[in-house]
Write a protein that holds these residues in place. Structure first.
Motif, mmCIF file in Angstrom:
data_model
loop_
_atom_site.group_PDB
_atom_site.id
_atom_site.type_symbol
_atom_site.label_atom_id
_atom_site.label_comp_id
_atom_site.label_asym_id
_atom_site.label_seq_id
_atom_site.Cartn_x
_atom_site.Cartn_y
_atom_site.Cartn_z
ATOM 1 N N TYR A 27 0.846 -1.183 0.000
ATOM 2 C CA TYR A 27 0.000 0.000 0.000
ATOM 3 C C TYR A 27 0.887 1.241 0.000
ATOM 4 O O TYR A 27 1.757 1.366 0.863
ATOM 5 C CB TYR A 27 -0.886 0.043 1.246
ATOM 6 C CG TYR A 27 -1.797 -1.155 1.406
ATOM 7 C CD1 TYR A 27 -2.939 -1.280 0.614
ATOM 8 C CD2 TYR A 27 -1.522 -2.134 2.344
ATOM 9 C CE1 TYR A 27 -3.784 -2.370 0.766
ATOM 10 C CE2 TYR A 27 -2.365 -3.229 2.505
ATOM 11 C CZ TYR A 27 -3.498 -3.342 1.711
ATOM 12 O OH TYR A 27 -4.315 -4.419 1.869
ATOM 13 N N CYS A 28 0.647 2.149 -0.922
ATOM 14 C CA CYS A 28 1.448 3.374 -0.963
ATOM 15 C C CYS A 28 0.589 4.583 -0.642
ATOM 16 O O CYS A 28 -0.415 4.833 -1.300
ATOM 17 C CB CYS A 28 2.111 3.550 -2.326
ATOM 18 S SG CYS A 28 3.190 4.998 -2.332
ATOM 19 N N HIS A 29 1.045 5.318 0.365
ATOM 20 C CA HIS A 29 0.293 6.466 0.865
ATOM 21 C C HIS A 29 0.923 7.784 0.443
ATOM 22 O O HIS A 29 0.617 8.828 1.019
ATOM 23 C CB HIS A 29 0.206 6.397 2.396
ATOM 24 C CG HIS A 29 -0.445 5.138 2.888
ATOM 25 N ND1 HIS A 29 -1.785 5.079 3.221
ATOM 26 C CD2 HIS A 29 0.045 3.888 3.078
ATOM 27 C CE1 HIS A 29 -2.081 3.842 3.619
ATOM 28 N NE2 HIS A 29 -0.991 3.101 3.537
ATOM 29 N N CYS A 30 1.828 7.766 -0.541
ATOM 30 C CA CYS A 30 2.507 9.004 -0.939
ATOM 31 C C CYS A 30 1.510 9.983 -1.542
ATOM 32 O O CYS A 30 0.411 9.611 -1.957
ATOM 33 C CB CYS A 30 3.652 8.702 -1.907
ATOM 34 S SG CYS A 30 3.144 8.483 -3.617
ATOM 35 N N SER A 31 1.914 11.244 -1.615
ATOM 36 C CA SER A 31 0.971 12.270 -2.064
ATOM 37 C C SER A 31 0.591 12.080 -3.531
ATOM 38 O O SER A 31 -0.532 12.369 -3.927
ATOM 39 C CB SER A 31 1.555 13.663 -1.832
ATOM 40 O OG SER A 31 2.758 13.812 -2.565
ATOM 41 N N GLN A 32 1.503 11.542 -4.348
ATOM 42 C CA GLN A 32 1.160 11.319 -5.758
ATOM 43 C C GLN A 32 0.087 10.242 -5.896
ATOM 44 O O GLN A 32 -0.853 10.389 -6.679
ATOM 45 C CB GLN A 32 2.412 10.927 -6.540
ATOM 46 C CG GLN A 32 3.422 12.063 -6.619
ATOM 47 C CD GLN A 32 4.672 11.681 -7.396
ATOM 48 O OE1 GLN A 32 4.843 10.545 -7.808
ATOM 49 N NE2 GLN A 32 5.543 12.649 -7.575
ATOM 50 N N CYS A 33 0.221 9.169 -5.140
ATOM 51 C CA CYS A 33 -0.808 8.124 -5.178
ATOM 52 C C CYS A 33 -2.133 8.647 -4.643
ATOM 53 O O CYS A 33 -3.194 8.338 -5.178
ATOM 54 C CB CYS A 33 -0.357 6.900 -4.379
ATOM 55 S SG CYS A 33 0.955 5.963 -5.198
ATOM 56 N N ARG A 34 -2.058 9.447 -3.586
ATOM 57 C CA ARG A 34 -3.296 10.024 -3.039
ATOM 58 C C ARG A 34 -3.982 10.886 -4.075
ATOM 59 O O ARG A 34 -5.187 10.785 -4.307
ATOM 60 C CB ARG A 34 -2.986 10.846 -1.787
ATOM 61 C CG ARG A 34 -2.757 10.020 -0.543
ATOM 62 C CD ARG A 34 -2.882 10.867 0.707
ATOM 63 N NE ARG A 34 -1.745 11.758 0.896
ATOM 64 C CZ ARG A 34 -1.784 13.084 0.801
ATOM 65 N NH1 ARG A 34 -2.915 13.697 0.507
ATOM 66 N NH2 ARG A 34 -0.711 13.811 1.003
ATOM 67 N N LYS A 69 6.638 6.750 -13.971
ATOM 68 C CA LYS A 69 5.429 7.115 -14.710
ATOM 69 C C LYS A 69 4.277 6.217 -14.295
ATOM 70 O O LYS A 69 4.482 5.126 -13.747
ATOM 71 C CB LYS A 69 5.685 7.021 -16.213
ATOM 72 C CG LYS A 69 6.153 5.655 -16.672
ATOM 73 C CD LYS A 69 6.578 5.682 -18.139
ATOM 74 C CE LYS A 69 7.045 4.295 -18.561
ATOM 75 N NZ LYS A 69 7.468 4.218 -19.944
ATOM 76 N N ARG A 70 3.065 6.709 -14.573
ATOM 77 C CA ARG A 70 1.843 6.029 -14.151
ATOM 78 C C ARG A 70 0.961 5.804 -15.365
ATOM 79 O O ARG A 70 0.689 6.747 -16.100
ATOM 80 C CB ARG A 70 1.099 6.899 -13.137
ATOM 81 C CG ARG A 70 1.860 7.028 -11.842
ATOM 82 C CD ARG A 70 1.485 8.276 -11.055
ATOM 83 N NE ARG A 70 2.268 8.285 -9.824
ATOM 84 C CZ ARG A 70 1.832 7.722 -8.685
ATOM 85 N NH1 ARG A 70 0.628 7.219 -8.603
ATOM 86 N NH2 ARG A 70 2.614 7.709 -7.641
ATOM 87 N N GLY A 71 0.519 4.572 -15.553
ATOM 88 C CA GLY A 71 -0.268 4.227 -16.725
ATOM 89 C C GLY A 71 -1.743 4.111 -16.391
ATOM 90 O O GLY A 71 -2.113 3.383 -15.475
HETATM 91 ZN ZN LIG Z 1 2.761 6.271 -3.930
#
Ligand SMILES: [Zn+2]
Ligand SMILES: [Zn+2]
Length: 132
Positions: A27-34, A69-71
């Motif tokens: 689980y990633c809680h970083c601001s980009q994922c949020r 990058k995010r797809g």
């Molecule tokens: Zn993240």
């Protein structure tokens, strides 16, 4: 027999098969994922040689940082993949898999960036940053 896990975006234009062993879910809680998901991310990770993507012409890659990058599906917006530049592995969002996914969760990362509106209470390991 080799394990195969199938998944797709919400509209179904993009589908994929991950073969063989995949990493436990992180689980990633970083601001980009949020920001991108509206909450936090749950993702496994697979060797590129074991990932087949159908409908990739609908896949848009957004360079979210100088190193990754995010797809996502350009039709329905589903976030599907995350990829570090130069890596031969691709992270796959766990929620996109058809169930039963037979995935297990292992840890939380970037907990120091998590939203203030929820607590992490599942007892899994929590890392302030990447965990590496
Ligand atoms: Zn993240
Ligand atoms: Zn879609």
């Amino acid at each position: 027999m080799e394990e195969k896990r199938q998944g797709s975006c919400l509209c179904g234009e993009i589908s994929y098969v991950a073969s063989g062993q995949v990493r436990p879910v992180v689980y990633c809680h970083c601001s980009q994922c949020r920001k991108q998901t509206g909450h936090f991310v749950a993702a496994t990770d697979v060797d590129d040689r074991n990932l087949d993507v159908l409908g990739a012409q609908q896949l848009t890659w957004f360079a979210s940082s100088p190193s990754a990058k995010r797809g996502f599906c350009s039709k329905c917006g589903s976030l599907l993949f995350w990829k570090a530049d130069g890596s031969e592995r691709t992270s796959i969002m766990a929620g996109g898999f058809h169930e039963p996914s037979n995935l297990e969760a292992a840890a939380h990362i970037f907990c120091e960036d998590k939203g203030s509106y929820y607590e992490i209470t599942d007892g899994l390991k929590q890392y302030p940053k990447s965990g590496r």
